[in-house]
Design an enzyme around this catalytic site. Structure first.
Site, PDB file in Angstrom:
ATOM      1  N   ASN A  64       0.840  -1.212   0.000  1.00 38.02           N
ATOM      2  CA  ASN A  64       0.000   0.000   0.000  1.00 38.02           C
ATOM      3  C   ASN A  64       0.864   1.247   0.000  1.00 38.02           C
ATOM      4  O   ASN A  64       1.909   1.294   0.653  1.00 38.02           O
ATOM      5  CB  ASN A  64      -1.010  -0.012   1.162  1.00 38.02           C
ATOM      6  N   GLU A  75       0.454   5.273   0.521  1.00 37.38           N
ATOM      7  CA  GLU A  75      -0.486   6.305   0.980  1.00 37.38           C
ATOM      8  C   GLU A  75      -0.075   7.705   0.522  1.00 37.38           C
ATOM      9  O   GLU A  75       1.055   7.933   0.090  1.00 37.38           O
ATOM     10  CB  GLU A  75      -0.614   6.240   2.508  1.00 37.38           C
ATOM     11  N   CYS A 112      -4.181   0.615  -2.382  1.00 39.40           N
ATOM     12  CA  CYS A 112      -4.002  -0.614  -1.611  1.00 39.40           C
ATOM     13  C   CYS A 112      -2.925  -1.501  -2.234  1.00 39.40           C
ATOM     14  O   CYS A 112      -2.645  -1.413  -3.439  1.00 39.40           O
ATOM     15  CB  CYS A 112      -5.298  -1.418  -1.583  1.00 39.40           C
ATOM     16  N   GLU A 139      -3.040  -4.714  -2.878  1.00 37.31           N
ATOM     17  CA  GLU A 139      -3.541  -5.668  -3.880  1.00 37.31           C
ATOM     18  C   GLU A 139      -3.595  -5.030  -5.256  1.00 37.31           C
ATOM     19  O   GLU A 139      -3.192  -5.609  -6.256  1.00 37.31           O
ATOM     20  CB  GLU A 139      -4.960  -6.134  -3.507  1.00 37.31           C
TER      21      GLU A 139
HETATM   22  N1  THU Z   1      -5.245  -1.424   2.607  1.00 38.67           N
HETATM   23  C1  THU Z   1      -4.705  -2.280   1.685  1.00 38.67           C
HETATM   24  O1  THU Z   1      -3.580  -2.077   1.214  1.00 38.67           O
HETATM   25  N2  THU Z   1      -5.442  -3.351   1.326  1.00 38.67           N
HETATM   26  C2  THU Z   1      -6.684  -3.643   1.801  1.00 38.67           C
HETATM   27  O2  THU Z   1      -7.316  -4.572   1.327  1.00 38.67           O
HETATM   28  C3  THU Z   1      -7.222  -2.861   2.917  1.00 38.67           C
HETATM   29  C4  THU Z   1      -6.562  -1.581   3.180  1.00 38.67           C
HETATM   30  C5  THU Z   1      -4.464  -0.253   3.000  1.00 38.67           C
HETATM   31  C6  THU Z   1      -5.012   1.056   2.489  1.00 38.67           C
HETATM   32  C7  THU Z   1      -4.452   2.020   3.502  1.00 38.67           C
HETATM   33  O3  THU Z   1      -3.130   2.375   3.089  1.00 38.67           O
HETATM   34  C8  THU Z   1      -4.359   1.220   4.779  1.00 38.67           C
HETATM   35  O4  THU Z   1      -4.436  -0.149   4.388  1.00 38.67           O
HETATM   36  C9  THU Z   1      -5.461   1.519   5.785  1.00 38.67           C
HETATM   37  O5  THU Z   1      -6.704   1.423   5.204  1.00 38.67           O
END
Ligand code: THU
Length: 160
Positions: A61, A63, A72, A74
């Site tokens: 992920n 941000e 995210c 995935e």
């Molecule tokens: N996040 C993911 O990378 N994958 C998911 O399926 C759920 C959430 C990340 C997004 C964000 O950077 C952090 O987790 C908190 O939501």
């Protein structure tokens, strides 16, 4: 009135029960959490995608101060895999998440947007993607994202 019951079958494995290739993908997802950029949530997610030719592509992920601009793990992994190997189908995806360096005990469930993108990948290559969700207490495995996303919205939905 009719009642419709939608059921999901998920298999729960211990890491030791996985075969070598499965462990390799889980290990890659765990390692990918290290490249997470999560200064806001501190929630570090890693994803590892296996392609039909056994190539493994990872993502984490990423941000941004403008929260919706982040992505995210995935989708980072899947879009990178599809962009760099567009002709090669995705067969499996493993996901892991850590907070303060500790992996979650419960398997990490992919968010709704990522489920939809995994569904799109299944449609694109016309084959299911096996899903492996890592937790230290167990690993959830399903043979398709459809198990986690009933009543799918796909391209054909718009043609009815
Ligand atoms: N996040 C993911 O990378 N994958 C998911 O399926 C759920 C959430 C990340 C997004 C964000 O950077 C952090 O987790 C908190 O939501």
């Amino acid at each position: 009135m009719k009642e419709m019951i939608l059921q999901s079958k998920i298999l729960v494995y211990a890491y030791e029960e996985l075969n070598e290739k499965e462990r390799e993908l889980i290990d890659a997802a765990k390692a990918a959490t290290q490249s997470s950029y999560a200064p806001y949530s501190k929630f570090c997610v890693g994803a590892a995608v296996r392609l039909a030719d056994d190539t493994i592509v990872t993502g984490s992920n990423q941000e941004n101060a403008a929260f919706p601009s982040g992505l995210c793990a995935e989708r980072t992994a899947l879009f990178y895999a599809n962009a760099s190997h567009p002709e090669t189908a995705v067969t499996d995806i493993a996901i892991a998440a850590a907070v303060h360096g500790q992996f979650l005990s419960s398997p990490i469930p992919p968010c709704g947007a990522c489920r939809q993108v995994i569904l799109g990948v299944e449609e694109r290559y016309n084959q299911p993607v096996r899903i492996m969700l890592y937790g230290t207490d167990g690993i959830y495995i399903t043979d398709s994202i459809k198990v986690l996303l009933p009543l799918q919205f796909v391209g054909n939905t718009m043609k009815q």
